[in-house]
Design a protein around this motif. Structure first.
Motif, PDB file in Angstrom:
ATOM      1  N   THR A  94       0.810  -1.223   0.000  1.00  0.00           N
ATOM      2  CA  THR A  94       0.000   0.000   0.000  1.00  0.00           C
ATOM      3  C   THR A  94       0.844   1.274   0.000  1.00  0.00           C
ATOM      4  O   THR A  94       0.297   2.373   0.141  1.00  0.00           O
ATOM      5  CB  THR A  94      -0.953   0.018   1.200  1.00  0.00           C
ATOM      6  OG1 THR A  94      -0.203  -0.188   2.403  1.00  0.00           O
ATOM      7  CG2 THR A  94      -2.003  -1.076   1.073  1.00  0.00           C
ATOM      8  N   PRO A 107       2.154   4.349  -1.513  1.00  0.00           N
ATOM      9  CA  PRO A 107       1.570   5.036  -2.679  1.00  0.00           C
ATOM     10  C   PRO A 107       2.537   5.114  -3.865  1.00  0.00           C
ATOM     11  O   PRO A 107       3.735   5.320  -3.701  1.00  0.00           O
ATOM     12  CB  PRO A 107       1.254   6.441  -2.144  1.00  0.00           C
ATOM     13  CG  PRO A 107       1.213   6.295  -0.660  1.00  0.00           C
ATOM     14  CD  PRO A 107       2.200   5.218  -0.323  1.00  0.00           C
ATOM     15  N   PRO A 117       2.506  10.377  -7.830  1.00  0.00           N
ATOM     16  CA  PRO A 117       1.444  10.817  -8.746  1.00  0.00           C
ATOM     17  C   PRO A 117       1.823  10.794 -10.227  1.00  0.00           C
ATOM     18  O   PRO A 117       0.989  10.468 -11.071  1.00  0.00           O
ATOM     19  CB  PRO A 117       1.143  12.241  -8.276  1.00  0.00           C
ATOM     20  CG  PRO A 117       1.565  12.269  -6.854  1.00  0.00           C
ATOM     21  CD  PRO A 117       2.736  11.342  -6.744  1.00  0.00           C
ATOM     22  N   LEU A 166       1.228   7.382 -11.690  1.00  0.00           N
ATOM     23  CA  LEU A 166      -0.089   6.787 -11.470  1.00  0.00           C
ATOM     24  C   LEU A 166      -1.037   7.200 -12.598  1.00  0.00           C
ATOM     25  O   LEU A 166      -1.268   8.394 -12.815  1.00  0.00           O
ATOM     26  CB  LEU A 166      -0.654   7.247 -10.126  1.00  0.00           C
ATOM     27  CG  LEU A 166      -1.974   6.620  -9.680  1.00  0.00           C
ATOM     28  CD1 LEU A 166      -1.783   5.126  -9.415  1.00  0.00           C
ATOM     29  CD2 LEU A 166      -2.494   7.326  -8.432  1.00  0.00           C
ATOM     30  N   THR A 189      -7.358   4.181  -8.489  1.00  0.00           N
ATOM     31  CA  THR A 189      -7.461   4.399  -7.048  1.00  0.00           C
ATOM     32  C   THR A 189      -6.950   3.174  -6.294  1.00  0.00           C
ATOM     33  O   THR A 189      -7.181   2.031  -6.704  1.00  0.00           O
ATOM     34  CB  THR A 189      -8.928   4.646  -6.654  1.00  0.00           C
ATOM     35  OG1 THR A 189      -9.437   5.758  -7.401  1.00  0.00           O
ATOM     36  CG2 THR A 189      -9.048   4.944  -5.176  1.00  0.00           C
ATOM     37  N   ASP A 190      -6.289   3.405  -5.187  1.00  0.00           N
ATOM     38  CA  ASP A 190      -5.832   2.331  -4.309  1.00  0.00           C
ATOM     39  C   ASP A 190      -6.929   2.013  -3.305  1.00  0.00           C
ATOM     40  O   ASP A 190      -7.221   2.818  -2.416  1.00  0.00           O
ATOM     41  CB  ASP A 190      -4.544   2.755  -3.596  1.00  0.00           C
ATOM     42  CG  ASP A 190      -4.014   1.674  -2.653  1.00  0.00           C
ATOM     43  OD1 ASP A 190      -4.601   0.581  -2.612  1.00  0.00           O
ATOM     44  OD2 ASP A 190      -3.012   1.951  -1.966  1.00  0.00           O
ATOM     45  N   GLN A 217      -6.627  -0.681  -1.489  1.00  0.00           N
ATOM     46  CA  GLN A 217      -5.882  -1.540  -0.574  1.00  0.00           C
ATOM     47  C   GLN A 217      -6.220  -3.017  -0.775  1.00  0.00           C
ATOM     48  O   GLN A 217      -6.334  -3.791   0.175  1.00  0.00           O
ATOM     49  CB  GLN A 217      -6.094  -1.095   0.869  1.00  0.00           C
ATOM     50  CG  GLN A 217      -5.708   0.370   1.095  1.00  0.00           C
ATOM     51  CD  GLN A 217      -5.380   0.697   2.531  1.00  0.00           C
ATOM     52  OE1 GLN A 217      -5.807   0.023   3.456  1.00  0.00           O
ATOM     53  NE2 GLN A 217      -4.588   1.749   2.713  1.00  0.00           N
ATOM     54  N   ASN A 263      -0.649  -5.338  -4.975  1.00  0.00           N
ATOM     55  CA  ASN A 263      -1.818  -4.475  -4.857  1.00  0.00           C
ATOM     56  C   ASN A 263      -2.507  -4.333  -6.208  1.00  0.00           C
ATOM     57  O   ASN A 263      -1.883  -4.494  -7.261  1.00  0.00           O
ATOM     58  CB  ASN A 263      -1.400  -3.097  -4.336  1.00  0.00           C
ATOM     59  CG  ASN A 263      -2.555  -2.342  -3.711  1.00  0.00           C
ATOM     60  OD1 ASN A 263      -3.685  -2.819  -3.654  1.00  0.00           O
ATOM     61  ND2 ASN A 263      -2.278  -1.142  -3.218  1.00  0.00           N
ATOM     62  N   LEU A 310      -4.774  -1.612  -8.364  1.00  0.00           N
ATOM     63  CA  LEU A 310      -5.275  -0.241  -8.512  1.00  0.00           C
ATOM     64  C   LEU A 310      -6.414  -0.266  -9.515  1.00  0.00           C
ATOM     65  O   LEU A 310      -6.248  -0.753 -10.642  1.00  0.00           O
ATOM     66  CB  LEU A 310      -4.148   0.684  -8.981  1.00  0.00           C
ATOM     67  CG  LEU A 310      -2.852   0.615  -8.160  1.00  0.00           C
ATOM     68  CD1 LEU A 310      -1.802   1.557  -8.744  1.00  0.00           C
ATOM     69  CD2 LEU A 310      -3.103   0.938  -6.689  1.00  0.00           C
ATOM     70  N   SER A 356       0.510  -2.702  -8.226  1.00  0.00           N
ATOM     71  CA  SER A 356       1.616  -1.946  -7.616  1.00  0.00           C
ATOM     72  C   SER A 356       2.141  -2.692  -6.404  1.00  0.00           C
ATOM     73  O   SER A 356       1.445  -3.521  -5.803  1.00  0.00           O
ATOM     74  CB  SER A 356       1.165  -0.537  -7.223  1.00  0.00           C
ATOM     75  OG  SER A 356       0.311  -0.572  -6.100  1.00  0.00           O
ATOM     76  N   GLY A 366       5.345   1.041  -3.826  1.00  0.00           N
ATOM     77  CA  GLY A 366       5.361   2.343  -4.489  1.00  0.00           C
ATOM     78  C   GLY A 366       5.709   2.314  -5.965  1.00  0.00           C
ATOM     79  O   GLY A 366       5.977   3.364  -6.556  1.00  0.00           O
TER      80      GLY A 366
END
Length: 334
Positions: A219, A221, A224, A227, A232-233, A235, A243, A245, A266, A269
């Motif tokens: 998680t 991030p 930006p 991304l 949206t994450d 979680q 992860n 997204l 992801s 990070g």
């Protein structure tokens, strides 16, 4: 008569096919190939599925060949090692021109849609969350039924290709989010993250059966600029996967049933995988003609953490002349 070795037979047949294609082009254009619009296809003669040769022929000739033989559009593909899936096998493929990847995908016969496992998972990734000494498959396992696929060797040697391997997951009962993705479907992952790093994402009681320390890493991030818009994450960190997204502007988050969508993965990070996710019923509908083959745009980030070739669209096709399905990343740009 001594039979020709298979490689020699294939080479001889390939040379003959090139000669035939050249004659066909000459006849169709009066000897002037520039007089007609031409198309590049991979010519595959009926009855010789192991023999493929790239040819450029008049568009009308290409259309006839694509209809009457197992030939296909574009340059001939290179393939990864097949693994069993349902009633057939699944394998990766790539179409490469020079040093440019044109298509990177996964292909399987339509018969792979039959005879698939019906159990929730293959139990490769489970954890006794409640500590009762027993594994409850529906709540303490994840990953469905997975096939870890090597990318073709020629693609792995190509400079500037960030993708390293592929993963197909068959989910007979779907998975979260509840009410969205809980229908039978396939996940087609194309990983940037090395397989050894993905394998190190351990099982545990957090997230989707993931070790709590790895959930925290999952998680972290994504900066930006790396991304893609609208992703949206939520979680949704999963054991041995990472992860997920999600694009909440996609139809399945806005009142329409889930049929196909595109997910970014992801971990720590960093963007770790690219994932078309497609329902079994949608793929079956391609085979029956209920749906049409199509390419859809992939939303892009402002920049990539790992430089190289990245796809601008993903495509889902049924090739009736080959009776197979392809899920591919295409229109690569640097």
């Amino acid at each position: 008569m001594i039979p020709l070795p298979r490689r020699l037979l294939a080479a001889t047949l390939s040379a003959s096919l090139v000669a035939v294609a050249a004659v066909a082009t000459s006849i169709a254009t009066g000897g002037d190939a520039s007089a007609a619009h031409t198309t590049t296809i991979c010519l595959v003669p009926s009855g010789y599925r192991g023999v493929e040769v790239t040819v450029t022929v008049p568009a009308a000739t290409a259309e006839r060949l694509l209809a009457r033989t197992p030939s296909y559009a574009g340059v001939c593909a290179v393939y990864g090692r097949p693994l069993p899936l349902g009633g057939a096998t699944v394998r990766t493929y790539a179409q490469i021109e020079g040093t440019v990847p044109r298509v990177i995908g996964i292909t399987f016969p339509s018969s792979a849609l039959s005879g698939l496992p019906t159990e929730m998972t293959d139990r490769h990734h489970c954890f006794d969350v409640d500590g009762d000494g027993a594994i409850q498959e529906m709540t303490e396992c994840a990953g469905g039924h997975e096939r870890e696929l090597e990318l073709p060797a020629a693609l792995r040697r190509l400079p500037g290709v960030p993708l390293t391997w592929a993963l197909v997951n068959w989910n007979p009962h779907g998975h979260g989010a509840p009410g969205v993705y809980d229908v039978p479907h396939f996940d087609f992952h194309f990983y940037i993250q090395p397989k050894a790093e993905r394998d190190a994402i351990r099982p545990g009681p957090c997230g989707i059966i993931v070790h709590c320390d790895d959930f925290v890493r999952g998680t972290v991030p994504v900066p930006p600029q790396y991304l893609p818009a609208d992703y949206t994450d939520l979680q949704m960190v999963e054991v041995a996967m990472g992860n997920h997204l999600l694009d909440q502007t996609s139809p399945e988050w806005n009142g329409s049933p889930f049929t196909r969508t595109f997910i970014y993965g992801s971990y720590d990070g960093r963007i770790s995988f690219l994932e078309p996710m497609i329902t079994h019923s949608w793929l079956q509908g391609l085979v029956t003609g209920q749906h049409s083959s199509a390419c859809l745009p992939i939303k892009q980030p402002a920049a990539w953490q790992v430089a190289g070739w990245y796809p601008q669209q993903y495509c889902i096709r049924y090739r009736a002349n080959r009776d197979d399905l392809t899920v591919s990343l295409e229109d690569f740009r640097r």
